[in-house]
Design an enzyme around this catalytic site. Structure first.
Site, PDB file in Angstrom:
ATOM      1  CG  HIS A 134      21.700  63.152  74.464  1.00 53.90           C
ATOM      2  ND1 HIS A 134      22.410  63.137  73.306  1.00 53.90           N
ATOM      3  CD2 HIS A 134      22.139  63.617  75.666  1.00 53.90           C
ATOM      4  CE1 HIS A 134      23.665  63.099  73.949  1.00 53.90           C
ATOM      5  NE2 HIS A 134      23.727  63.642  74.986  1.00 53.90           N
TER       6      HIS A 134
ATOM      7  CB  SER B 280      -5.887  70.432  57.938  1.00 55.80           C
ATOM      8  OG  SER B 280      -5.952  69.242  57.285  1.00 55.80           O
TER       9      SER B 280
ATOM     10  CE  LYS C 204      -2.722  68.697  62.570  1.00 57.74           C
ATOM     11  NZ  LYS C 204      -2.306  68.030  61.414  1.00 57.74           N
TER      12      LYS C 204
ATOM     13  CD  GLU D 112       5.021  72.419  59.975  1.00 55.93           C
ATOM     14  OE1 GLU D 112       4.745  72.126  58.818  1.00 55.93           O
ATOM     15  OE2 GLU D 112       4.405  71.620  60.806  1.00 55.93           O
TER      16      GLU D 112
END
Length: 466
Positions: free
Chosen positions: A165, A286, A292, A299
């Site tokens: 969870h 980025s 970044k 992804e």
């Protein structure tokens, strides 16, 4: 609307019945050459074998068969050198290759299609193509398992929180997490092998719907093409795309797992976790924020799962409303199949690269462990003292509540305080607060103890070597 009236009609495999030309928009709408040309090699291979089959029954002479083979060799050379010229009217790979064969060898080329339909021809081309591609994909899946297994052995002593969870649950080994993705991949490979066996069935010789009228030896033809057996019903064979749908469904399962794997690593690589760092080779930056470092590899793996699901659902919807045997709707199979295969090959290779090059931060994993994760161990302590588990579970919960009320960690409760929960607590309860001891107790097959994980690795080794 303008209609095409020349040139392209002559090369069609079906033009004799028509007296008018085809609307140029319909030409484009109907054509599949821009995507099915990638099966050129399989189409040539099928035609070579079919020429032998029709020679066996006397439909062509040995000389004509030799001319056909020579022409097909030249076509192969043209495709391999990227010099094959497509022209208007080459609506699919079958038409293009036959048109070129006729240019190269003359009238003998017109005999090659005797008794053959594009219905059985495109099906056998796809099966030949899938058969080879599946084996390539299988190698990539095996390589992914190999990376999981290698790191599991090298980093077997590293402990980390296991999550349910998305909350800290119990102490596990990093190796146990790695192998939790190796085992599903083994299952997927076994499933893929079963799919490959169903793909490896020859449809050629089924004709358009009724079979082959010239008595070709389909079993000999299947042997020539390396198929394990032939289809048993021509109506079923020409309209069957279960093998495509099954692969797309299988790919959806694999991508579900790969998406889960990517999500785990995206979380573990975030600043909030910092369990791992993804190599710069599989990261991007980025355009605005210089600091970044984005794990775009992960992804994209997660994102491409939806692409595969779409192909699977879309093709099932295409199949759902069809009558029996072949309909042109089935031309939609190829783009979905090709893209799914390409995507799967890329995803699995990228995943292997990410996993092989990532850096783990064992101290971060260790510092993320907390005494509350040992609440189950505290219950097991009482079980080993003779208390029924349900009672022990309740007593451990009471100890957790006591620690929370005192605003202290569970491990900081004194024996005196624990005795207010149960008289079974004694000084030896201190052994519960050892994370290594916690992982070590799960000795049963499939557990996270050192020996159990070694057993997993040994079993994977046996399978990989077998």
């Amino acid at each position: 609307m303008a209609v095409s009236t020349g040139g392209s009609e002559g090369s069609k495999l079906w033009g004799g019945r028509f007296s008018a030309g085809t609307d140029p928009l319909m030409e484009s709408f109907n054509a599949s050459i821009h995507f099915d040309k990638r099966m050129w090699r399989e189409d040539v291979e099928g035609s070579r074998a079919y020429a032998v089959a029709i020679e066996r029954v006397g439909l062509i002479t040995a000389e004509e068969r030799g001319a056909i083979h020579d022409g097909l060799d030249k076509i192969t050379a043209e495709w391999e050198s990227d010099s094959f010229k497509l022209i208007p009217g080459d609506e699919d790979i079958h038409t293009a290759n036959e048109r070129r064969l006729k240019e190269l060898i003359g009238p003998a080329a017109s005999k090659l299609h005797t008794g053959r339909s594009r219905n059985d021809q495109c099906s056998v081309d796809m099966r030949l193509w899938m058969r080879d591609q599946i084996q390539q994909l299988r190698k990539h899946l095996v390589a992914f398992i190999g990376v999981c297994r290698k790191r599991a052995e090298l980093e077997i002593d590293v402990l980390m929180p296991g999550y349910t969870h998305l909350q800290r649950a119990q102490v596990v080994r990093w190796s146990h997490w790695l192998l939790s993705y190796a085992w599903p991949m083994k299952r997927y490979i076994e499933q893929l092998d079963e799919i490959a066996a169903r793909v490896n069935v020859m449809t050629l010789g089924s004709g358009a719907i009724a079979g082959n009228a010239f008595g070709i030896d389909r079993e000999a033809l299947a042997k020539d093409l390396g198929f394990a057996r032939v289809t048993e019903n021509s109506m079923d064979a020409t309209g069957d795309r279960d093998f495509v749908a099954e692969f797309l469904l299988w790919a959806s399962l694999v991508m579900t797992r790969m998406s889960k794997w990517a999500e785990d690593l995206l979380l573990y690589s975030s600043k909030e976790f910092s369990f791992v760092s993804i190599s710069e080779a599989y990261s991007t930056g980025s355009s605005l924020m210089p600091q970044k470092k984005n794990a775009d590899s992960l992804e994209l793996i997660r994102g491409k799962s939806g692409r595969i699901f779409g192909h699977s659902c879309g093709f099932l919807m295409t199949m759902k409303g069809l009558p029996s045997t072949y309909c042109k709707d089935l031309q939609e199979d190829k783009e979905m199949l090709f893209d799914a295969m390409d995507t799967m090959n890329a995803v699995v290779q990228i995943a292997s690269g990410v996993l092989d090059t990532l850096t783990i931060h064992r101290e971060k994993m260790l510092s993320a462990l907390s005494p509350d994760m040992l609440a189950t161990d505290l219950a097991y302590y009482l079980v080993r003292k003779g208390m029924p588990f349900r009672d022990a579970h309740s007593k451990s919960g009471a100890a957790v509540a006591l620690a929370e009320s005192l605003d202290v960690q569970l491990s900081k409760l004194s024996v005196v305080q624990l005795k207010t929960v149960s008289d079974l607590f004694t000084e030896d309860v201190a052994s519960v607060w050892d994370y290594a001891h916690s992982a070590a107790q799960y000795t049963s097959t499939g557990g996270t103890s050192l020996d159990a994980v070694h057993q997993q690795i040994a079993k994977l080794d046996k399978w990989l070597q077998g």
